[in-house]
Design an enzyme around this catalytic site. Sequence first.
Site, PDB file in Angstrom:
ATOM      1  N   ASP A  73       0.782  -1.234   0.000  1.00 24.07           N
ATOM      2  CA  ASP A  73       0.000   0.000   0.000  1.00 24.07           C
ATOM      3  C   ASP A  73       0.818   1.290   0.000  1.00 24.07           C
ATOM      4  O   ASP A  73       1.741   1.447   0.807  1.00 24.07           O
ATOM      5  CB  ASP A  73      -0.885   0.056   1.250  1.00 24.07           C
ATOM      6  CG  ASP A  73      -1.745  -1.172   1.435  1.00 24.07           C
ATOM      7  OD1 ASP A  73      -1.779  -2.025   0.545  1.00 24.07           O
ATOM      8  OD2 ASP A  73      -2.392  -1.264   2.500  1.00 24.07           O
ATOM      9  N   GLU A 130     -10.553  -1.539   3.955  1.00 28.64           N
ATOM     10  CA  GLU A 130      -9.212  -1.026   4.247  1.00 28.64           C
ATOM     11  C   GLU A 130      -8.986   0.314   3.546  1.00 28.64           C
ATOM     12  O   GLU A 130      -9.719   0.713   2.651  1.00 28.64           O
ATOM     13  CB  GLU A 130      -8.138  -2.013   3.755  1.00 28.64           C
ATOM     14  CG  GLU A 130      -8.152  -3.367   4.411  1.00 28.64           C
ATOM     15  CD  GLU A 130      -6.996  -4.243   3.941  1.00 28.64           C
ATOM     16  OE1 GLU A 130      -6.300  -4.776   4.819  1.00 28.64           O
ATOM     17  OE2 GLU A 130      -6.789  -4.382   2.716  1.00 28.64           O
TER      18      GLU A 130
END
Length: 495
Positions: free
Chosen positions: A37, A213
């Site tokens: 990420d 998320e």
Amino acid sequence: MILVANKEQNMKKQEITSIEKYRPVYHYTPKKNWMNDPNGMVYYDGEYHLCYQHDSNDIIFSDMSWGHAISTDLVQWEECAKAIVPDNDGLGMIFSGSAVVDKNNCAGFGVNTLVAFYTSTKPRQQQSMAYSIDRGRTWIKYIENPIIKNEEWDSIPDDFRDPKVIWHKDSQKWIMSLAVKDHIEFWSSCNLKDWTKDSEFGQGVGSHGGVWECPDFIELSVDNDQTNKKWVLLVSINPGGPNGGSATQYFVGEFKDVDGQMTYISSQKDEKWIDYGTDNYAGVTWSNVENKAIAIGWMSNWDYADKVPTNNWRGAMTIPRELELKNIEGEISITSKPAFALKQIIGAAIATIDDASINSNINVGEELSSSRIKVKMDICDIKDVGIEIGNSKGEHVKIGYNKLDTYFYVDRSNSGENSFKSGFAKLHKAKTNRNLESLDMEIFIDKSSVEVFFNNGERVMTEIIFPTEDFNMVKIFCDNKIEIREFDIKRISLI
């Protein structure tokens, strides 16, 4: 002795080439080890900061910290020392988060301090803070971390992470969006240290195939009308994507005070996706960029991210993209387009409309593995149309539009190495409700990826691929007559 030395050098060069076979030319990758990420993305003093989940020791997700790279143009990146790393504070690894410029010294660390927010993992997922007073070169953890605790006796689940912080002008507060298992929570603060929960959003709406998320929360104008703005909430989900595995959905709505609490409201019924391909996840936007929303995502999928055939590194970022809200036949949707900065690396044409022909290969040498293709066509009386890119081994990717069933697609069924994961080699679709009479595609090709922007970014598909030989052929295919309005292939280079 000279012959022996040259032989050793050549063998070493071949070994390096083999290891780096799928290393992208113009997409960001770390020099080594695992990356996922994007984190801590902030623009300040002429520099874009890109942090990311990074493992210091291996090519699998394990010991997470914030890797760090800096760019002045969103194209050329310099990998820096790690930004935030685990230490002996007892709070564990450094999970995803965000960063802001504290222009008014709300936190008391100094005017224009860069302040980062991240999830600590021990003993449960909690929110922590760090700050930089030297333009992001070094980061100091806040001594009173965590700033939002998650004690065992709290009702908060352990999936409590990925803080995205923004300044909300209307309420004159900082707003933090947090992913909490199956929904998003909104917290507010005046000083970036003390936070109060305001509201929740998401239970029973959108896709819920897996945990939510990496939220992002941005205000965008509709069709560039500054009097008509909407709040867009990005939420990544794993699994539950439109073509399997992980993907990023979004909602369009309003953010306002309801009974003294800042609350997100959306009447959206359908699932909407930033990218319908399988390889754009956890994408978020840079903070402190005026009048634009520039996003970047992790170019992989949790279904196979730890299995892809790269040897000393795993994970790449997408190209940066500009997000806009458009009213398309009465429906407000996000469109994505390649960031303007990419124009500086698009070079000379290696094929033009004079080379275009239907259902026959255009040989472009070895340049196609780092290139951009643009094509516009009138497609009135066809069922299937698109572009195929391939190599002499018969490996290829088909990118097109099925007019009969109204969907865009990328078919990587025969794109090269795929034995690392069952189901990787498939046709992926992006449904559209419109029957199109014209089609335009902008396709960015790198060593191990294709990113496709259909009809000015109305639909986007990102797919990683692993051809065993560089692609060097292009074919425009269709099942009937079409008129090609525009066609070119241009080299992409960072040099």
